[in-house]
Design an enzyme around this catalytic site. Structure first.
Site, PDB file in Angstrom:
ATOM      1  N   ARG A  72       0.824  -1.214   0.000  1.00 28.83           N
ATOM      2  CA  ARG A  72       0.000   0.000   0.000  1.00 28.83           C
ATOM      3  C   ARG A  72       0.862   1.270   0.000  1.00 28.83           C
ATOM      4  O   ARG A  72       0.524   2.265  -0.635  1.00 28.83           O
ATOM      5  CB  ARG A  72      -0.954  -0.007   1.195  1.00 28.83           C
ATOM      6  N   ASP A 106      -3.356   8.274   3.106  1.00 25.23           N
ATOM      7  CA  ASP A 106      -2.414   8.767   2.092  1.00 25.23           C
ATOM      8  C   ASP A 106      -2.212  10.275   2.268  1.00 25.23           C
ATOM      9  O   ASP A 106      -2.851  10.900   3.112  1.00 25.23           O
ATOM     10  CB  ASP A 106      -2.914   8.416   0.671  1.00 25.23           C
ATOM     11  N   HIS A 121      -7.161   8.999  10.924  1.00 26.38           N
ATOM     12  CA  HIS A 121      -6.676   7.615  11.071  1.00 26.38           C
ATOM     13  C   HIS A 121      -5.179   7.463  10.836  1.00 26.38           C
ATOM     14  O   HIS A 121      -4.707   6.389  10.474  1.00 26.38           O
ATOM     15  CB  HIS A 121      -7.448   6.685  10.117  1.00 26.38           C
ATOM     16  N   CYS A 132      10.345   2.524  21.431  1.00 26.90           N
ATOM     17  CA  CYS A 132      10.861   3.845  21.855  1.00 26.90           C
ATOM     18  C   CYS A 132      10.084   5.013  21.249  1.00 26.90           C
ATOM     19  O   CYS A 132      10.331   6.176  21.593  1.00 26.90           O
ATOM     20  CB  CYS A 132      12.351   3.968  21.550  1.00 26.90           C
ATOM     21  N   CYS A 149      13.425  -0.622  14.080  1.00 25.09           N
ATOM     22  CA  CYS A 149      13.755   0.748  14.474  1.00 25.09           C
ATOM     23  C   CYS A 149      15.258   1.000  14.331  1.00 25.09           C
ATOM     24  O   CYS A 149      16.064   0.248  14.874  1.00 25.09           O
ATOM     25  CB  CYS A 149      13.323   0.962  15.926  1.00 25.09           C
ATOM     26  N   GLY A 189     -16.960  10.283  -0.560  1.00 19.53           N
ATOM     27  CA  GLY A 189     -16.319   8.981  -0.735  1.00 19.53           C
ATOM     28  C   GLY A 189     -16.051   8.199   0.528  1.00 19.53           C
ATOM     29  O   GLY A 189     -14.999   7.582   0.664  1.00 19.53           O
ATOM     30  N   ASN A 215     -21.019  10.512  -3.477  1.00 20.61           N
ATOM     31  CA  ASN A 215     -20.629   9.105  -3.441  1.00 20.61           C
ATOM     32  C   ASN A 215     -21.199   8.410  -4.676  1.00 20.61           C
ATOM     33  O   ASN A 215     -22.211   8.849  -5.211  1.00 20.61           O
ATOM     34  CB  ASN A 215     -21.155   8.426  -2.158  1.00 20.61           C
TER      35      ASN A 215
HETATM   36  P1  NAD Z   1     -14.557   2.667   2.601  1.00 21.94           P
HETATM   37  O1  NAD Z   1     -13.658   1.823   1.771  1.00 21.94           O
HETATM   38  O2  NAD Z   1     -15.279   2.046   3.733  1.00 21.94           O
HETATM   39  O3  NAD Z   1     -15.669   3.316   1.641  1.00 21.94           O
HETATM   40  C1  NAD Z   1     -15.332   3.882   0.393  1.00 21.94           C
HETATM   41  C2  NAD Z   1     -16.529   4.643  -0.102  1.00 21.94           C
HETATM   42  O4  NAD Z   1     -16.153   5.352  -1.271  1.00 21.94           O
HETATM   43  C3  NAD Z   1     -17.730   3.748  -0.485  1.00 21.94           C
HETATM   44  O5  NAD Z   1     -18.888   4.291   0.081  1.00 21.94           O
HETATM   45  C4  NAD Z   1     -17.757   3.852  -2.025  1.00 21.94           C
HETATM   46  O6  NAD Z   1     -19.063   3.779  -2.539  1.00 21.94           O
HETATM   47  C5  NAD Z   1     -17.163   5.215  -2.263  1.00 21.94           C
HETATM   48  N1  NAD Z   1     -16.495   5.408  -3.548  1.00 21.94           N
HETATM   49  C6  NAD Z   1     -15.738   4.530  -4.260  1.00 21.94           C
HETATM   50  N2  NAD Z   1     -15.237   5.120  -5.362  1.00 21.94           N
HETATM   51  C7  NAD Z   1     -15.696   6.403  -5.358  1.00 21.94           C
HETATM   52  C8  NAD Z   1     -15.509   7.515  -6.226  1.00 21.94           C
HETATM   53  N3  NAD Z   1     -14.750   7.431  -7.339  1.00 21.94           N
HETATM   54  N4  NAD Z   1     -16.118   8.681  -5.917  1.00 21.94           N
HETATM   55  C9  NAD Z   1     -16.901   8.800  -4.805  1.00 21.94           C
HETATM   56  N5  NAD Z   1     -17.101   7.770  -3.945  1.00 21.94           N
HETATM   57  C10 NAD Z   1     -16.497   6.590  -4.213  1.00 21.94           C
HETATM   58  O7  NAD Z   1     -13.666   3.883   3.050  1.00 21.94           O
HETATM   59  P2  NAD Z   1     -13.754   4.821   4.313  1.00 21.94           P
HETATM   60  O8  NAD Z   1     -15.171   5.205   4.522  1.00 21.94           O
HETATM   61  O9  NAD Z   1     -12.719   5.836   4.112  1.00 21.94           O
HETATM   62  O10 NAD Z   1     -13.350   3.960   5.604  1.00 21.94           O
HETATM   63  C11 NAD Z   1     -12.497   2.871   5.661  1.00 21.94           C
HETATM   64  C12 NAD Z   1     -11.124   3.021   6.281  1.00 21.94           C
HETATM   65  O11 NAD Z   1     -10.317   2.763   5.192  1.00 21.94           O
HETATM   66  C13 NAD Z   1     -10.624   4.329   6.780  1.00 21.94           C
HETATM   67  O12 NAD Z   1     -10.260   4.169   8.086  1.00 21.94           O
HETATM   68  C14 NAD Z   1      -9.314   4.613   5.981  1.00 21.94           C
HETATM   69  O13 NAD Z   1      -8.252   4.873   6.865  1.00 21.94           O
HETATM   70  C15 NAD Z   1      -9.038   3.347   5.286  1.00 21.94           C
HETATM   71  N6  NAD Z   1      -8.553   3.434   3.888  1.00 21.94           N
HETATM   72  C16 NAD Z   1      -7.820   4.483   3.444  1.00 21.94           C
HETATM   73  C17 NAD Z   1      -7.399   4.540   2.130  1.00 21.94           C
HETATM   74  C18 NAD Z   1      -6.581   5.730   1.682  1.00 21.94           C
HETATM   75  O14 NAD Z   1      -5.932   6.366   2.495  1.00 21.94           O
HETATM   76  N7  NAD Z   1      -6.596   6.087   0.390  1.00 21.94           N
HETATM   77  C19 NAD Z   1      -7.721   3.509   1.247  1.00 21.94           C
HETATM   78  C20 NAD Z   1      -8.476   2.435   1.727  1.00 21.94           C
HETATM   79  C21 NAD Z   1      -8.887   2.421   3.055  1.00 21.94           C
HETATM   80 ZN    ZN Z   2      12.921   2.248  18.760  1.00 16.52          ZN
END
Ligand code: NAD
Ligand code: ZN
Length: 254
Positions: A72, A106, A121, A132, A149, A189, A215
């Site tokens: 990732r 990200d 998050h 540490c 580390c 999203g 969404n």
């Molecule tokens: P989720 O995966 O639970 O939900 C994603 C949502 O995005 C869904 O409702 C989906 O319908 C919608 N979606 C998908 N493609 C889309 C688009 N092009 N435009 C608009 N909407 C779109 O994600 P979440 O609600 O962020 O929660 C899950 C956890 O996932 C969080 O804690 C997060 O830290 C982690 N996460 C982060 C990343 C990242 O940093 N990019 C990636 C995956 C998961």
């Molecule tokens: Zn350390």
């Protein structure tokens, strides 16, 4: 109502707002090639979250968890912001968007130019020492798995919030403060099922604020959405910003 009419309603709410905030989720970064956890093509269709993103999983099998994170981290480093990230950064530059709370780990919001970002998050490009507390930033994925580390040799862990872990204190404090004073929240999203992040729009609503949601499908937030804009964030948000700028321009001439 058509999407154009709904965008018009959202625009009116946005230009009239005094303190607008945003809550974003994995869907915002989907068009940058970073898979979501849920929704179409979600990561969890292939992996179970309980098997990877928990402290128990890390204790049981740090190598497996780190292999997944290293993959990732590589995706995030290669990805670039998409029009959704730029649109949100532009709303901040226009002085309209006051704070962006993201569940994303990200750094694409920052790379698109957003400044007032709360990482609810944590951040995947950082690791911290399990003993540490030493913190480092990856400029490429870790080559040694699991990474150790450089200061004390203990296991490093991703500096993110896992299921069952508390939200970092400062991020929680800021998010709750912003939610209680916001008159409009733009939710983009997110499935809204991860708590407590999913409660933020509900808090705004309880304080008399308005919820605008973008969404591709309905989510756990949709029941409180005043305006639901169905579509891809990278397509809907730029249209919204164009409409906001047009309206602001007209106001300026009035
Ligand atoms: P989720 O995966 O639970 O939900 C994603 C949502 O995005 C869904 O409702 C989906 O319908 C919608 N979606 C998908 N493609 C889309 C688009 N092009 N435009 C608009 N909407 C779109 O994600 P979440 O609600 O962020 O929660 C899950 C956890 O996932 C969080 O804690 C997060 O830290 C982690 N996460 C982060 C990343 C990242 O940093 N990019 C990636 C995956 C998961
Ligand atoms: Zn350390």
């Amino acid at each position: 109502m058509s999407l154009e009419e709904l965008i018009e309603s959202a625009t009116e709410l946005i230009v009239r707002s005094r303190h607008m905030i945003a809550l974003t989720g994995a869907g915002v970064s989907a068009e940058s090639g970073i898979p979501t956890f849920r929704g179409p093509n979600g990561l969890w269709r292939k992996f179970k979250p309980e098997e990877l993103a928990t402290p128990e999983a890390f204790r049981r099998n740090p190598r497996l968890v780190w292999e997944w994170y290293a993959w990732r981290i590589g995706l995030v480093l290669k990805a670039t912001p998409n029009p959704a990230h730029y649109a949100l950064a532009e709303l901040e530059k226009l002085g309209i968007l006051k704070c962006l709370i993201t569940q994303n780990v990200d750094d694409l919001h920052e790379r698109a130019g957003s400044r007032s970002v709360v990482h609810f998050h944590g951040e995947i490009l950082f690791a911290r020492c399990t003993s540490c507390g030493f913190r480092l930033k990856w400029s490429e994925p870790p080559s040694e798995i699991p990474p150790r580390c450089p200061k004390c040799g203990s296991l490093l862990r991703p500096d993110v919030v896992w299921f069952g872990e508390p939200i970092p204190e400062e991020a929680l404090r800021r998010a709750l403060h912003e939610a209680s004073r916001a008159d409009v929240i733009l939710v983009v999203g997110t499935s809204g099922v991860v708590q407590p992040a999913g409660s933020i729009p509900y808090i705004v609503k309880e304080h008399g604020g308005t919820v605008i949601e973008v969404n591709v499908e309905e989510s756990a937030i949709t029941p409180v959405a005043d305006v639901f804009l169905r579509g891809k964030a990278g397509e809907v948000l730029p249209k919204l910003v164009t409409a906001v700028k047009r309206k602001l321009g007209k106001r300026g001439k009035e």
